[in-house]
Design a protein around this motif. Structure first.
Motif, PDB file in Angstrom:
ATOM      1  N   THR A  82       0.868  -1.470  -0.090  1.00  0.00           N
ATOM      2  CA  THR A  82      -0.374   0.020  -0.286  1.00  0.00           C
ATOM      3  C   THR A  82       1.356   1.133   0.233  1.00  0.00           C
ATOM      4  O   THR A  82       2.001   1.093  -0.435  1.00  0.00           O
TER       5      THR A  82
ATOM      6  N   ASN B 107       1.359   3.245   2.365  1.00  0.00           N
ATOM      7  CA  ASN B 107       2.213   3.510   3.394  1.00  0.00           C
ATOM      8  C   ASN B 107       3.701   3.347   3.665  1.00  0.00           C
ATOM      9  O   ASN B 107       3.868   3.017   2.866  1.00  0.00           O
TER      10      ASN B 107
ATOM     11  N   ASN C  48       9.739   6.435   4.545  1.00  0.00           N
ATOM     12  CA  ASN C  48       9.086   6.907   3.503  1.00  0.00           C
ATOM     13  C   ASN C  48       8.782   6.833   2.240  1.00  0.00           C
ATOM     14  O   ASN C  48      10.357   7.713   1.557  1.00  0.00           O
TER      15      ASN C  48
ATOM     16  N   THR D 282      -1.737   1.467  16.342  1.00  0.00           N
ATOM     17  CA  THR D 282      -1.652   2.396  15.549  1.00  0.00           C
ATOM     18  C   THR D 282      -1.004   3.583  16.184  1.00  0.00           C
ATOM     19  O   THR D 282      -0.821   3.669  17.113  1.00  0.00           O
TER      20      THR D 282
ATOM     21  N   GLN E  73      -4.471   7.669   9.373  1.00  0.00           N
ATOM     22  CA  GLN E  73      -4.728   5.991   8.592  1.00  0.00           C
ATOM     23  C   GLN E  73      -6.015   5.707   8.521  1.00  0.00           C
ATOM     24  O   GLN E  73      -5.761   4.809   9.786  1.00  0.00           O
TER      25      GLN E  73
ATOM     26  N   ALA F 142      -2.839   0.586   9.332  1.00  0.00           N
ATOM     27  CA  ALA F 142      -1.867   1.222  10.338  1.00  0.00           C
ATOM     28  C   ALA F 142      -1.262   0.678  11.003  1.00  0.00           C
ATOM     29  O   ALA F 142      -0.373   0.875  11.646  1.00  0.00           O
TER      30      ALA F 142
ATOM     31  N   ILE G 268       2.235  -0.434  10.361  1.00  0.00           N
ATOM     32  CA  ILE G 268       3.158   0.299  10.141  1.00  0.00           C
ATOM     33  C   ILE G 268       4.050   1.076  12.095  1.00  0.00           C
ATOM     34  O   ILE G 268       4.418   1.838  12.090  1.00  0.00           O
TER      35      ILE G 268
END
Length: 515
Positions: free
Chosen positions: A62, A64, A264, A455, A460, A482, A485
């Protein structure tokens, strides 16, 4: 059901909270009985069915950010997170000047960090989303596994899904030689220093925020990119995807140490740069022809398909709690676990509708079982969602504390930060579902099946596909993206806890209408 709609006309949410806070000490509850108090607001507690679900395979390609590294959680054990990503040329059909020499190849992945100033006014950084402070083995190899954008089994009409447990498959397609190996990589909060020559031929020093910044094999990229100038392989995005199918950035444990960080990969400064120099004749101030050396670069970014893979096994104690309505819920990030909460049976709903109550507040209180946390830090937030319909709860949407620029302090009325009682030392999360309960009563639904997950960003709310879980989720039920991550987790008292005061229940504050 107009009485239920009337709740929306209550002056403000804050008045309700003040009312509840002022009279909460007057409540008592024994065996689900209703005890009146002077304000007229009453409390009823409902037992719920709650259990832990082990997510064994979850979609991770995704948008994310991705986790990378090794994390030793005091409760959930060792977790490994690696990343397989497409790569994309910054410019197709690149042309290199005559005599160009590849000087270095640098991978750059900025950490999430915050900047401050020291006593001398110099920038200092604090890393964010880094878990643990030990080292791990970091290696990078070329992958020959082709990552599809669209799913061929669905006639290329749906985006391809890749899952967290597919690393063994991906590793069958790796080239033999690594293009980078560090047997003990440790993240650093030091800023990155650059020294460049300015127009006056003087050295200029500049800095950037901390990053995972390493040099890759120059010989590899010389053959893979520089020597392929003018080839069909570099002439288009699709050709390049087929030619250079991706990189596997792999984390492996070193003894019992480790650290894990969030990156990221789609960020502006994330990617690979090929720095090359070349000679060129120029005219100096005296009109003489001289040869100077110039430096340029070619960027390679990470592609649209980036897959997070996870490895790790839960202890026997946790596995025994999975799929059972037990004393505790184990909520874990990464590939992770979630809690499933089933509210009401058909008879309870019919009785509730018949009573024609005015619902003032409904919430779940999840108390942390500190005896089982082994000193681990609890996550800042829990996310509660409608598992049956894969949607946010109405209370999430109506939370006035929405702050896109400050996720930690956003939606705090819907999902509280951990609250610790100064007298008892016990810590709990409060999750509100007032409007969701009102909607359930009004619309004659038969049940409410919720998911709860850890989360690191309450903003998110996307759901992701689950390919395998124990017990199995419904065919169309999704897990929270979420939760993938963050490697953090928490143990909370469940719906069958022997600690009656900390048992997970649905608490409903209401006013009897007398009708």
């Amino acid at each position: 059901m107009n009485l239920y709609r009337g709740i929306l006309k209550i002056t403000t949410v804050f008045v309700v909270i003040f009312l509840l806070a002022s009279c909460d000490d007057d409540f008592s509850n024994i065996g689900g009985e209703i005890i009146e108090n002077p304000s007229g607001v009453q409390l009823r507690e409902y037992d719920i069915n709650a259990y832990t679900v082990d997510i064994k395979s979850i979609q991770t390609n995704t948008s994310n950010p991705k986790l990378l590294g090794v994390y030793n959680h005091p409760v959930f054990g060792e977790k490994l997170a690696s990343v397989l990503s497409q790569v994309r040329l910054g410019a197709t059909s690149p042309e290199f000047p005559e005599g160009a020499v590849l000087d270095s190849v640098v991978l750059n992945l900025p950490y999430f960090s915050t900047e401050d100033l020291d006593d001398d006014g110099n920038p200092v950084y604090q890393l964010d989303s880094v878990y643990g402070d030990g080292g791990f083995r970091l290696s990078i190899r070329e992958s020959r596994y082709f990552l599809n954008d669209l799913d061929p089994s669905e006639d290329f009409e749906r985006a391809q899904r890749y899952y967290s447990d597919q690393q063994p498959l991906f590793e069958q397609f790796l080239t033999q030689d690594s293009i980078y190996v560090n047997n003990y990589f440790v993240p650093s909060a030091d800023r990155i220093r650059f020294i460049r020559e300015n127009d006056e031929d003087e050295a200029d020093t500049t800095y950037s925020a901390p990053a995972l910044r390493v040099q890759l094999s120059r010989d590899y990229f010389q053959q893979k990119i520089m020597d392929m100038e003018g080839s069909a392989e570099l002439s288009s995005v699709s050709n390049f995807y087929d030619y250079f199918r991706g990189l596997l950035i792999k984390a492996e444990p070193v003894a019992n140490e480790g650290s894990m960080m969030l990156f990221n990969f789609a960020g502006e400064n994330a990617g690979i740069n090929l720095y090359y120099s070349y000679p060129e004749e120029t005219t100096n101030d005296e009109g003489e022809t001289v040869e100077e050396t110039f430096i340029d670069s070619l960027g390679i970014s990470f592609g649209a398909n980036i897959v997070n893979t996870f490895e790790g096994e839960y202890s026997q104690q946790i596995q025994e709690n999975i799929a059972n309505t037990s004393e505790n819920l184990y909520l874990d990030g990464g590939e992770g676990t979630i809690g499933v909460l089933e509210l009401f049976d058909e008879q309870q709903l019919e009785d509730l509708r018949a009573e024609n109550l005015l619902i003032n507040e409904a919430n779940l209180e999840l108390y942390i079982n500190s005896d089982l946390m082994n000193g681990a830090n609890a996550p800042n937030r829990l996310y509660l969602y409608d598992l049956s319909n894969n949607s946010v709860l109405i209370d999430y949407s109506l939370d006035p504390s929405n702050n896109q620029n400050d996720p930690l302090n956003s939606r705090t009325m819907f999902s509280s930060l951990p609250e610790t009682d100064e007298e008892t030392g016990e810590t709990k999360y409060t999750l509100r579902l007032t409007q969701q309960l009102i909607d359930l009563i009004e619309n004659d639904s038969t049940s409410l099946r919720l998911g709860v997950a850890v989360t690191s960003n309450i903003q998110q709310t996307a759901g992701v596909s689950v390919r395998e879980s124990t017990p199995e989720l419904g065919e169309d039920e999704l897990a929270s993206a979420a939760s993938t991550i963050t490697p953090e987790g928490v143990v909370v008292y469940g719906s069958e806890s022997s600690n009656e005061n900390r048992r997970l229940k649905l608490r409903v504050y209401y006013t009897a209408t007398g009708q």
